[in-house]
Design a protein around this motif. Structure first.
Motif, PDB file in Angstrom:
ATOM      1  N   ILE A  71      10.705 -32.147 -61.050  1.00 39.87           N
ATOM      2  CA  ILE A  71       9.701 -31.597 -61.979  1.00 39.87           C
ATOM      3  C   ILE A  71       8.761 -30.614 -61.289  1.00 39.87           C
ATOM      4  N   ALA A  72       9.047 -30.282 -60.052  1.00 40.61           N
ATOM      5  CA  ALA A  72       8.108 -29.460 -59.274  1.00 40.61           C
ATOM      6  C   ALA A  72       7.865 -28.097 -59.909  1.00 40.61           C
ATOM      7  N   GLU A  73       8.915 -27.423 -60.347  1.00 42.36           N
ATOM      8  CA  GLU A  73       8.743 -26.098 -60.925  1.00 42.36           C
ATOM      9  C   GLU A  73       7.981 -26.174 -62.243  1.00 42.36           C
ATOM     10  N   THR A  74       8.300 -27.161 -63.058  1.00 42.47           N
ATOM     11  CA  THR A  74       7.589 -27.330 -64.329  1.00 42.47           C
ATOM     12  C   THR A  74       6.109 -27.567 -64.093  1.00 42.47           C
ATOM     13  N   VAL A  75       5.795 -28.470 -63.166  1.00 43.87           N
ATOM     14  CA  VAL A  75       4.395 -28.766 -62.880  1.00 43.87           C
ATOM     15  C   VAL A  75       3.685 -27.531 -62.333  1.00 43.87           C
ATOM     16  N   THR A  76       4.318 -26.827 -61.430  1.00 37.25           N
ATOM     17  CA  THR A  76       3.692 -25.639 -60.846  1.00 37.25           C
ATOM     18  C   THR A  76       3.401 -24.590 -61.908  1.00 37.25           C
ATOM     19  N   VAL A 100       4.885 -33.344 -55.452  1.00 37.69           N
ATOM     20  CA  VAL A 100       5.547 -33.454 -56.753  1.00 37.69           C
ATOM     21  C   VAL A 100       7.026 -33.749 -56.565  1.00 37.69           C
ATOM     22  N   HIS A 101       7.542 -34.650 -57.390  1.00 35.83           N
ATOM     23  CA  HIS A 101       8.983 -34.925 -57.332  1.00 35.83           C
ATOM     24  C   HIS A 101       9.755 -33.622 -57.584  1.00 35.83           C
ATOM     25  N   ALA A 102      10.801 -33.406 -56.784  1.00 34.47           N
ATOM     26  CA  ALA A 102      11.539 -32.142 -56.824  1.00 34.47           C
ATOM     27  C   ALA A 102      12.074 -31.823 -58.213  1.00 34.47           C
ATOM     28  N   PRO A 138       8.373 -38.431 -61.649  1.00 34.70           N
ATOM     29  CA  PRO A 138       8.989 -37.803 -62.834  1.00 34.70           C
ATOM     30  C   PRO A 138       8.561 -38.405 -64.162  1.00 34.70           C
ATOM     31  N   ASP A 139       8.153 -39.676 -64.175  1.00 30.98           N
ATOM     32  CA  ASP A 139       7.781 -40.311 -65.446  1.00 30.98           C
ATOM     33  C   ASP A 139       6.293 -40.159 -65.759  1.00 30.98           C
ATOM     34  N   ALA A 140       5.578 -39.337 -65.013  1.00 29.02           N
ATOM     35  CA  ALA A 140       4.145 -39.165 -65.242  1.00 29.02           C
ATOM     36  C   ALA A 140       3.860 -38.495 -66.579  1.00 29.02           C
ATOM     37  N   ASP A 141       2.690 -38.788 -67.137  1.00 26.17           N
ATOM     38  CA  ASP A 141       2.187 -38.060 -68.307  1.00 26.17           C
ATOM     39  C   ASP A 141       1.712 -36.699 -67.803  1.00 26.17           C
ATOM     40  N   SER A 191       2.138 -42.018 -62.535  1.00 28.22           N
ATOM     41  CA  SER A 191       3.381 -42.622 -63.020  1.00 28.22           C
ATOM     42  C   SER A 191       3.030 -43.572 -64.149  1.00 28.22           C
ATOM     43  N   GLU A 192       3.943 -43.704 -65.111  1.00 27.29           N
ATOM     44  CA  GLU A 192       3.760 -44.668 -66.197  1.00 27.29           C
ATOM     45  C   GLU A 192       4.226 -46.062 -65.796  1.00 27.29           C
ATOM     46  N   ASN A 193       4.787 -46.187 -64.594  1.00 29.36           N
ATOM     47  CA  ASN A 193       5.292 -47.465 -64.105  1.00 29.36           C
ATOM     48  C   ASN A 193       4.239 -48.103 -63.209  1.00 29.36           C
TER      49      ASN A 193
END
Length: 507
Positions: free
Chosen positions: A312-317, A308-310, A277-280, A434-436
């Motif tokens: 953000i999955a729809e946003t990414v798709t 994909v983390h659930a 979820p924290d990915a750019d 991930s940004e981490n």
């Protein structure tokens, strides 16, 4: 009308078909039985190559030439300096012929001209890197074995190498193998794919121009049966290096087993990118699109599934679908094209079957999922395709599609993401977004893959080894490891003076 970015056929005159023959013992030869075969352009649907069709006789003659060239020392015993000089001359000649090689590769493979040029440039860099390695072949010495003993470990060329290359990156992949074999002092027999043979023949011309002794590199054109079969079973061959499908790789291991020759394999992949979820997301979405459509997805490193983390999955798709519509598909001779043709009608049908199978199993096609008609071209093209709602049990999630098709899976926890990433039988590459840094390192250490990219995808360097684990292969290419594949280790133990106590005492 499709809401996609299409590049129609250019009004470009195509050349007459190339007429090519085998290179055996330093001479260009047709087949003993006069057999030939043709290659049609997958984008333009016209004959672009007529090639001599090799059989067992040609393969055996090439192996004999390579064996003689190795055993008499014309290449295996020359200095690293001399080997390096020749490899550097080849690199310069590749640069000189870049446009010619790239155009031939476009016609035979269907890939875009801009990509082909970049690959030829990258191939020249590999020859220069291998040239640098040629002067660094060194073993070890051991002077701690006692006052009367000295141990030396030599690294010597393994011998005759059979090099079998695929159709998806024909010039680049031969350049991931052959210059390293030559740097080590090996001789070689090369069989390019019957679908993309001509650029390897051009390389043979450049090797001759650079001054490579006759017989050191031999090229046999034709099909896996019988040419590849002879190259993997003949006892005069010391090593086989192959890039291609896992199924053929397994067959090569079985065929080579009776002679216990070394086998190095770079095989298939089902490579995941895991997005936390924290990915750019701007960078991640662009890399996802690049990863799945580069070379029309006909790439062992294709990022063919995203996990994909659930949350953000729809946003990414949605973002992947939107960006996919902007990727230029079409005439590979046009500078604007980013995705060209599928290599053959049979392969296109295989790609489509995976998509149809996923839909039948309950997945949803969010974009594409069908053949693509490009105005003015008669070849085979496939739409950019995004399939969501994919579950781990579906074939599209586990098997190599080798086309412009993205599968979308979801996860909730790190453990679930790692489990999904490692669920396929392959282990070539993987990615994490991930940004981490702790998240990235934790995933990188747990992923069962030969390469793990963090916050990027498919960067490559001549210095970095490449290869897979599990059913993605064995051995490594590139880097110092790529040279080591072609070297054998020999132990030399020397007694200093006559200090050995007699085993049998005489009176």
């Amino acid at each position: 009308m499709l809401d996609l970015t299409l590049v129609a056929a250019r009004d470009t005159a195509l050349p007459e078909p190339a007429e090519i023959r085998h290179l055996i013992g330093g001479a260009w030869r047709g087949s003993a039985d006069g057999a030939t075969f043709e290659r049609r352009s997958p984008a333009h649907d016209v004959v672009v190559t007529r090639a001599a069709k090799g059989g067992a006789a040609e393969a055996e003659a090439a192996i004999a030439a390579a064996r003689e060239a190795f055993d008499d020392g014309r290449w295996s015993e020359v200095s690293g300096k001399e080997r390096a000089g020749l490899l550097l001359r080849v690199a310069d000649l590749i640069d000189r012929e870049r446009e010619r090689i790239a155009r031939v590769e476009v016609l035979e493979s269907g890939k875009p001209i801009s990509q082909a040029r970049a690959e030829i440039e990258g191939a020249a860099d590999l020859w220069r890197y291998a040239a640098a390695l040629a002067r660094t072949v060194a073993g070890d010495s051991h002077n701690s074995l006692g006052r009367d003993m000295l141990g030396v470990v030599l690294k010597e060329p393994i011998g005759v190498a059979s090099i079998i290359t695929p159709w998806n990156f024909p010039f680049l992949i031969v350049s991931q193998k052959l210059p390293f074999a030559l740097a080590a002092g090996c001789t070689a027999v090369v069989k390019p794919s019957e679908m993309t043979p001509t650029t390897t023949i051009i390389l043979g011309e450049l090797l001759i121009e650079a001054g490579l002794p006759a017989g050191v590199v031999n090229i046999v054109l034709g099909y896996g049966d019988p040419v590849g079969a002879v190259m993997t079973t003949d006892p005069r061959v010391d090593m086989v290096t192959f890039t291609g499908s896992t199924a053929v790789g397994k067959a090569i291991v079985a065929a080579a087993a009776p002679t216990l020759k070394k086998v190095s394999l770079e095989l298939g992949g089902k490579n995941p990118q895991v997005i936390f979820p924290d990915a750019d997301l701007d960078s991640a979405v662009d890399a996802i699109v690049f990863g799945v459509y580069f070379n029309a997805g006909e790439c062992c490193n294709s990022g063919s599934r995203i996990i994909v983390h659930a949350d953000i999955a729809e946003t990414v798709t949605e973002r992947v679908v939107a960006l996919s519509r902007k990727v230029a598909f079409g005439d590979p001779l046009d500078e604007a094209t980013k995705v060209g043709a599928i290599v053959s009608p049979e392969h296109q049908a295989k790609i489509d079957a995976y998509v149809r199978g996923a839909v039948a199993a309950g997945a949803t096609v969010r974009l594409g999922g069908a053949a693509l008609d490009v105005p003015g071209l008669g070849g085979q093209f496939y739409q950019p395709t995004v399939v969501a709602g994919v579950t781990p049990d579906m074939a599209i999630a586990r098997e190599e599609v080798f086309g412009p098709v993205l599968s979308v899976l979801t996860f909730r926890t790190m453990e679930e993401a790692i489990g999904l990433a490692n669920a396929a039988s392959y282990g070539l590459s993987a990615g994490v977004w991930s940004e981490n840094v702790h998240t990235c390192l934790a995933f990188a250490r747990a992923a069962r893959a030969g390469t793990v990219w963090t916050n990027t995808w498919m960067d490559g360097f001549a210095e970095m080894p490449f290869g897979g684990v599990r059913e993605s292969g064995q051995g490594r290419e590139l880097g110092r490891y790529g040279l080591e594949e072609f070297l054998e280790v020999k132990t030399v133990q020397m007694r200093i003076g006559r200090t050995r106590a007699p085993w049998v005492t005489t009176r």
